[in-house]
Motif scaffolding. Structure first.
Motif, PDB file in Angstrom:
ATOM      1  N   ARG A   1       0.861  -1.183   0.000  1.00 56.60           N
ATOM      2  CA  ARG A   1       0.000   0.000   0.000  1.00 56.60           C
ATOM      3  C   ARG A   1       0.893   1.227   0.000  1.00 56.60           C
ATOM      4  NH1 ARG A   1      -4.414   0.131   4.740  1.00 56.60           N
ATOM      5  NH2 ARG A   1      -2.723   1.160   5.829  1.00 56.60           N
ATOM      6  N   ASP A   2       0.376   2.363  -0.468  1.00 56.52           N
ATOM      7  CA  ASP A   2       1.272   3.511  -0.693  1.00 56.52           C
ATOM      8  C   ASP A   2       1.666   4.252   0.582  1.00 56.52           C
ATOM      9  OD1 ASP A   2      -1.187   4.749  -0.303  1.00 56.52           O
ATOM     10  OD2 ASP A   2      -0.907   6.224  -1.898  1.00 56.52           O
ATOM     11  N   ASP A   3       1.200   3.758   1.759  1.00 58.41           N
ATOM     12  CA  ASP A   3       1.745   4.299   3.012  1.00 58.41           C
ATOM     13  C   ASP A   3       2.882   3.429   3.528  1.00 58.41           C
ATOM     14  OD1 ASP A   3       0.183   2.099   3.590  1.00 58.41           O
ATOM     15  OD2 ASP A   3      -0.648   2.913   5.439  1.00 58.41           O
TER      16      ASP A   3
ATOM     17  N   LEU B   1      -7.840   2.435  -1.697  1.00 58.14           N
ATOM     18  CA  LEU B   1      -6.470   1.961  -1.512  1.00 58.14           C
ATOM     19  C   LEU B   1      -5.643   2.222  -2.763  1.00 58.14           C
ATOM     20  CD1 LEU B   1      -7.283  -1.539   0.052  1.00 58.14           C
ATOM     21  CD2 LEU B   1      -7.201   0.697   1.180  1.00 58.14           C
ATOM     22  N   ARG B   2      -4.413   2.637  -2.550  1.00 53.25           N
ATOM     23  CA  ARG B   2      -3.457   2.747  -3.664  1.00 53.25           C
ATOM     24  C   ARG B   2      -2.484   1.594  -3.464  1.00 53.25           C
ATOM     25  NH1 ARG B   2      -3.482   4.809  -8.479  1.00 53.25           N
ATOM     26  NH2 ARG B   2      -1.461   5.345  -9.298  1.00 53.25           N
ATOM     27  N   LEU B   3      -2.522   0.635  -4.390  1.00 54.05           N
ATOM     28  CA  LEU B   3      -1.827  -0.632  -4.174  1.00 54.05           C
ATOM     29  C   LEU B   3      -0.892  -0.974  -5.325  1.00 54.05           C
ATOM     30  CD1 LEU B   3      -4.847  -2.911  -3.101  1.00 54.05           C
ATOM     31  CD2 LEU B   3      -3.299  -1.633  -1.611  1.00 54.05           C
ATOM     32  N   ARG B   4       0.026  -1.884  -4.998  1.00 55.21           N
ATOM     33  CA  ARG B   4       0.840  -2.529  -6.025  1.00 55.21           C
ATOM     34  C   ARG B   4       0.993  -3.978  -5.573  1.00 55.21           C
ATOM     35  NH1 ARG B   4       7.003  -0.496  -7.261  1.00 55.21           N
ATOM     36  NH2 ARG B   4       7.379  -1.174  -5.129  1.00 55.21           N
ATOM     37  N   LEU B   5       0.822  -4.910  -6.501  1.00 59.22           N
ATOM     38  CA  LEU B   5       0.993  -6.327  -6.178  1.00 59.22           C
ATOM     39  C   LEU B   5       2.391  -6.764  -6.576  1.00 59.22           C
ATOM     40  CD1 LEU B   5      -2.367  -7.855  -7.539  1.00 59.22           C
ATOM     41  CD2 LEU B   5      -1.879  -6.899  -5.271  1.00 59.22           C
TER      42      LEU B   5
ATOM     43  N   PHE C   1      -2.140   1.016  -8.547  1.00 57.66           N
ATOM     44  CA  PHE C   1      -3.527   1.167  -9.007  1.00 57.66           C
ATOM     45  C   PHE C   1      -4.437   1.409  -7.801  1.00 57.66           C
ATOM     46  CE2 PHE C   1      -5.097  -2.971  -7.542  1.00 57.66           C
ATOM     47  CZ  PHE C   1      -3.924  -3.702  -7.440  1.00 57.66           C
ATOM     48  N   ASP C   2      -5.628   1.969  -8.052  1.00 57.86           N
ATOM     49  CA  ASP C   2      -6.611   2.190  -6.992  1.00 57.86           C
ATOM     50  C   ASP C   2      -7.528   0.981  -6.894  1.00 57.86           C
ATOM     51  OD1 ASP C   2      -5.592   4.652  -6.413  1.00 57.86           O
ATOM     52  OD2 ASP C   2      -7.220   5.792  -7.341  1.00 57.86           O
TER      53      ASP C   2
END
Ligand SMILES: C[S@@+](CC[C@H](N)C(=O)[O-])C[C@H]1O[C@@H](n2cnc3c(N)ncnc32)[C@H](O)[C@@H]1O
Length: 259
Positions: free
Chosen positions: A45-47, A205-209, A219-220
């Motif tokens: 997550r972007d945090d 959520l701003r995520l990356r897998l 991506f959101d």
């Protein structure tokens, strides 16, 4: 850049390995170990929060589903599009029951696993791209938390418009979501506040897998309350006609196409 993942079909590679561990079919049945080990989806997550989630459930049969998944398939009628079909667990069950079902996904690897498992009708791409192909559906499934594909306030109207373009009269969307706001975990509560400060929905959520050396773009993915969901649906071709929150914080929302 050193340490940065290579962009690729993360979900596809991961589900291929999960399938190989489960069945022995595939290039990495032991996932690089000497004994089989679980395939883990890494979600950033972007945090800075990083979570690992096991992946077998993407392949699970009805006996291992959550109760809301079973209630969702009981609501299916007519020609059905499983949006974000994943490993095909829901669509395969519907196909076995004689329901005309199509699985749509942006992951080629996921579609390959679906095909190997026997799912006959598969489409690669987004709902927007598929809308141009011509078929029309009575039911759209957004299961496995795929309310997430609404992304947020910007994307939701276009996403719902694309589904309306694919819909027959009386069509319904059955969507599984999770209300994120019951938590007292300061990391999550702080993230929801940060999101609101930057003009986003709290659970946008701003995520990356990540999987092995691969990563996705950021991506959101939306987790939202029923009230936020209702707000996103307002003014679109769809009406929120039912909410089943028996298993709260999880819910199944049913949207019906306006006449
Ligand atoms: C959380 S998984 C859910 C899988 C499946 N619905 C289930 O319940 O097991 C999300 C799936 O949606 C797919 N996906 C992500 N973005 C998509 C998009 N824009 N359009 C279609 N599928 C998408 C992913 O590749 C993945 O297979």
């Amino acid at each position: 850049m050193i340490g940065e993942p290579r962009l690729g079909d993360v979900f596809g590679e991961m589900i291929r390995d999960a399938y190989a561990v489960a069945t022995g079919v595939g290039p990495r049945p032991l996932v690089g170990g000497r004994l089989p080990r679980p395939v883990i989806e890494i979600i950033e997550r972007d945090d800075g929060l990083v979570n690992g989630a096991p992946t077998e459930h993407y392949l699970a049969g009805p006996a291992d589903w959550q109760p809301y998944d079973r209630r969702a398939v009981d609501r299916v009628h007519g020609r059905t599009l499983d949006v974000g079909v994943g490993g095909g667990r829901i669509a395969l069950h519907l196909q076995e029951r004689g329901v005309p079902v199509t699985g749509l996904d942006t992951s080629l690897g996921a579609l390959r696993v679906c095909r190997h498992r026997g799912l006959r009708d598969l489409v690669h791409g987004t709902v927007d791209e598929h809308a141009a192909d011509g078929p029309r559906y009575d039911t759209f499934l957004l299961l496995g938390n795929n309310v997430g594909l609404f992304e947020g306030r910007e994307r939701a109207p276009a996403f719902l418009a694309a589904l309306a373009a694919l819909a027959r009269p009386g069509a319904r969307i059955i969507a599984h979501g999770t209300d994120p706001y019951g938590t007292t975990d300061p990391v999550h509560v702080g993230y929801h506040e940060l999101n609101r400060r930057r003009g986003r929905l709290g659970g946008q959520l701003r995520l990356r897998l990540r999987y092995r050396e691969l990563g996705t773009e950021w991506f959101d993915y939306l987790v939202c309350s029923v009230a936020e969901f209702a707000e996103l649906v307002h003014g679109t071709p769809w009406r929120l006609t039912d909410v089943d929150d028996t298993d709260a914080p999880y819910y199944l929302a049913t949207l019906t196409l306006r006449r």
